[in-house]
Design a protein around this motif. Structure first.
Motif, PDB file in Angstrom:
ATOM      1  N   ILE A  98       8.206  11.820   2.067  1.00  0.00           N
ATOM      2  CA  ILE A  98       8.636  10.428   1.934  1.00  0.00           C
ATOM      3  C   ILE A  98       7.669   9.755   0.986  1.00  0.00           C
ATOM      4  O   ILE A  98       6.453   9.750   1.236  1.00  0.00           O
ATOM      5  CB  ILE A  98       8.645   9.686   3.275  1.00  0.00           C
ATOM      6  N   VAL A  99       8.165   9.232  -0.111  1.00  0.00           N
ATOM      7  CA  VAL A  99       7.325   8.436  -0.998  1.00  0.00           C
ATOM      8  C   VAL A  99       7.603   6.977  -0.638  1.00  0.00           C
ATOM      9  O   VAL A  99       8.722   6.496  -0.755  1.00  0.00           O
ATOM     10  CB  VAL A  99       7.593   8.741  -2.483  1.00  0.00           C
ATOM     11  N   GLY A 100       6.586   6.289  -0.130  1.00  0.00           N
ATOM     12  CA  GLY A 100       6.858   4.974   0.412  1.00  0.00           C
ATOM     13  C   GLY A 100       5.649   4.062   0.442  1.00  0.00           C
ATOM     14  O   GLY A 100       4.713   4.205  -0.350  1.00  0.00           O
ATOM     15  N   PHE A 101       5.672   3.129   1.390  1.00  0.00           N
ATOM     16  CA  PHE A 101       4.609   2.134   1.505  1.00  0.00           C
ATOM     17  C   PHE A 101       4.550   1.663   2.951  1.00  0.00           C
ATOM     18  O   PHE A 101       5.525   1.777   3.708  1.00  0.00           O
ATOM     19  CB  PHE A 101       4.845   0.956   0.565  1.00  0.00           C
ATOM     20  N   LEU A 102       3.392   1.140   3.351  1.00  0.00           N
ATOM     21  CA  LEU A 102       3.249   0.571   4.679  1.00  0.00           C
ATOM     22  C   LEU A 102       4.057  -0.725   4.749  1.00  0.00           C
ATOM     23  O   LEU A 102       4.061  -1.526   3.822  1.00  0.00           O
ATOM     24  CB  LEU A 102       1.787   0.286   4.989  1.00  0.00           C
ATOM     25  N   ALA A 103       4.737  -0.914   5.885  1.00  0.00           N
ATOM     26  CA  ALA A 103       5.640  -2.051   6.003  1.00  0.00           C
ATOM     27  C   ALA A 103       5.493  -2.667   7.390  1.00  0.00           C
ATOM     28  O   ALA A 103       4.862  -2.097   8.291  1.00  0.00           O
ATOM     29  CB  ALA A 103       7.085  -1.608   5.772  1.00  0.00           C
ATOM     30  N   GLN A 162       0.855  -1.182   0.000  1.00  0.00           N
ATOM     31  CA  GLN A 162       0.000   0.000   0.000  1.00  0.00           C
ATOM     32  C   GLN A 162       0.892   1.233   0.000  1.00  0.00           C
ATOM     33  O   GLN A 162       1.562   1.529   0.982  1.00  0.00           O
ATOM     34  CB  GLN A 162      -0.919  -0.002   1.230  1.00  0.00           C
ATOM     35  N   PHE A 163       0.901   1.931  -1.114  1.00  0.00           N
ATOM     36  CA  PHE A 163       1.777   3.087  -1.267  1.00  0.00           C
ATOM     37  C   PHE A 163       1.190   4.309  -0.568  1.00  0.00           C
ATOM     38  O   PHE A 163      -0.030   4.499  -0.512  1.00  0.00           O
ATOM     39  CB  PHE A 163       2.003   3.398  -2.746  1.00  0.00           C
ATOM     40  N   VAL A 164       2.068   5.160  -0.060  1.00  0.00           N
ATOM     41  CA  VAL A 164       1.644   6.368   0.641  1.00  0.00           C
ATOM     42  C   VAL A 164       2.723   7.437   0.483  1.00  0.00           C
ATOM     43  O   VAL A 164       3.914   7.137   0.477  1.00  0.00           O
ATOM     44  CB  VAL A 164       1.380   6.089   2.141  1.00  0.00           C
ATOM     45  N   GLU A 165       2.285   8.676   0.320  1.00  0.00           N
ATOM     46  CA  GLU A 165       3.208   9.807   0.358  1.00  0.00           C
ATOM     47  C   GLU A 165       3.002  10.535   1.672  1.00  0.00           C
ATOM     48  O   GLU A 165       1.872  10.875   2.046  1.00  0.00           O
ATOM     49  CB  GLU A 165       2.974  10.764  -0.806  1.00  0.00           C
TER      50      GLU A 165
END
Length: 275
Positions: A61-66, A45-48
């Protein structure tokens, strides 16, 4: 779209940091997304994440839930986001309209006596950067969240810019370290006593012969990375390094440079990076 106030659970976010002036964001953020999409495998699930500005720079931060089992792509950082309260709404439409939708959240907070902070979450990005629905979250001030955001704003950053190694002869040390690392001894000696070792990544390494008072020889101040310790050990042996120790537990070995500085080569997992 309806705006609601929600309690958001603690989350771990892994992604690429983007620090830039406002006018640079439209160039740097899409570039970071393309880099992240190319590096991430599987369903995530990508999130900025937008963080409070620091020293005139906008921080994304351009990323994803981890979770703890998620492999970290190269160059990423980890953000441990605490639980908090957020205003949220769904944005449907072009990506260019997201800023306006966040403006609506700020206006709603002010109209309802809620103190909004500068933490924003934007879920809904995909590799096509399409106009799919985006779920937007605007942080609401609480003592816990305010303390967390303050911890990210220190003018002293949790980054190591360079490690200094004391040497007695700057030119000789430059040549020795270049031979060790397979580099050409290019670049100027600065101010007659400094030489910056060209490194592939990570912290900088600076040789300094000014007021040489002896080596760092108690414990290694850092380690060089290797993915082939036997080959690295053999190279050090061929160079005739001093005090070359054996490979310990299949993970590292130590030796000394000509000035007696204790050095290490190790094959260990990379350090976890966080904001």
């Amino acid at each position: 779209m309806a705006i609601t106030l929600v309690d958001f659970p603690a989350q771990t976010i892994v992604g690429l940091p983007v620090d830039a002036r406002f006018e640079q964001l439209s160039q740097f953020v899409p570039r970071a997304w393309r880099q992240l999409f190319a590096a991430v495998e599987g369903e995530v699930q990508f999130v900025e994440v937008s963080l409070p500005p620091r020293e005139g720079q906008f921080r994304e931060i351009v990323g994803f839930l981890a979770d703890g089992s998620t492999p970290l792509p190269p160059g990423t950082v980890q953000l441990a986001l605490p639980a908090g309260r957020f205003l949220t709404q769904t944005h449907v439409g072009p990506l260019e309209g997201i800023a306006g939708a966040f403006g609506e959240l700020y206006a709603h907070a002010e109209a309802n006596g809620l103190a909004a902070n500068d933490l924003k979450l934007d879920f809904g990005y995909d590799p096509a950067l399409s106009a799919a629905p985006h779920q937007l979250f605007l942080g609401i001030s609480t003592p816990e969240m305010d303390a967390f955001l303050e911890s990210l704003s220190s003018p002293v950053h949790n980054e190591i810019g360079a490690i200094f190694i004391p040497v007695s002869d700057i030119a000789a040390a430059r040549d020795w370290y270049c031979a060790l690392l397979g580099r050409e001894p290019t670049g100027d000696i600065l101010f007659g006593h400094l030489w910056v070792v060209p490194m592939r990544a990570g912290s900088g390494l600076v040789l300094d012969s000014k007021d040489f008072g002896g080596p760092h020889d108690g414990k290694p101040a850092f380690h060089f990375n290797s993915r082939d310790l036997p080959a690295a050990h053999a190279k050090c042996a061929a160079l005739g390094v001093d005090a070359l120790g054996p490979i310990v537990d299949g993970m590292f070995f130590t030796f000394k440079d000509p000035d007696g500085n204790l050095l290490m080569v190790a094959d260990v997992p990379p350090s976890q990076h966080s904001l």
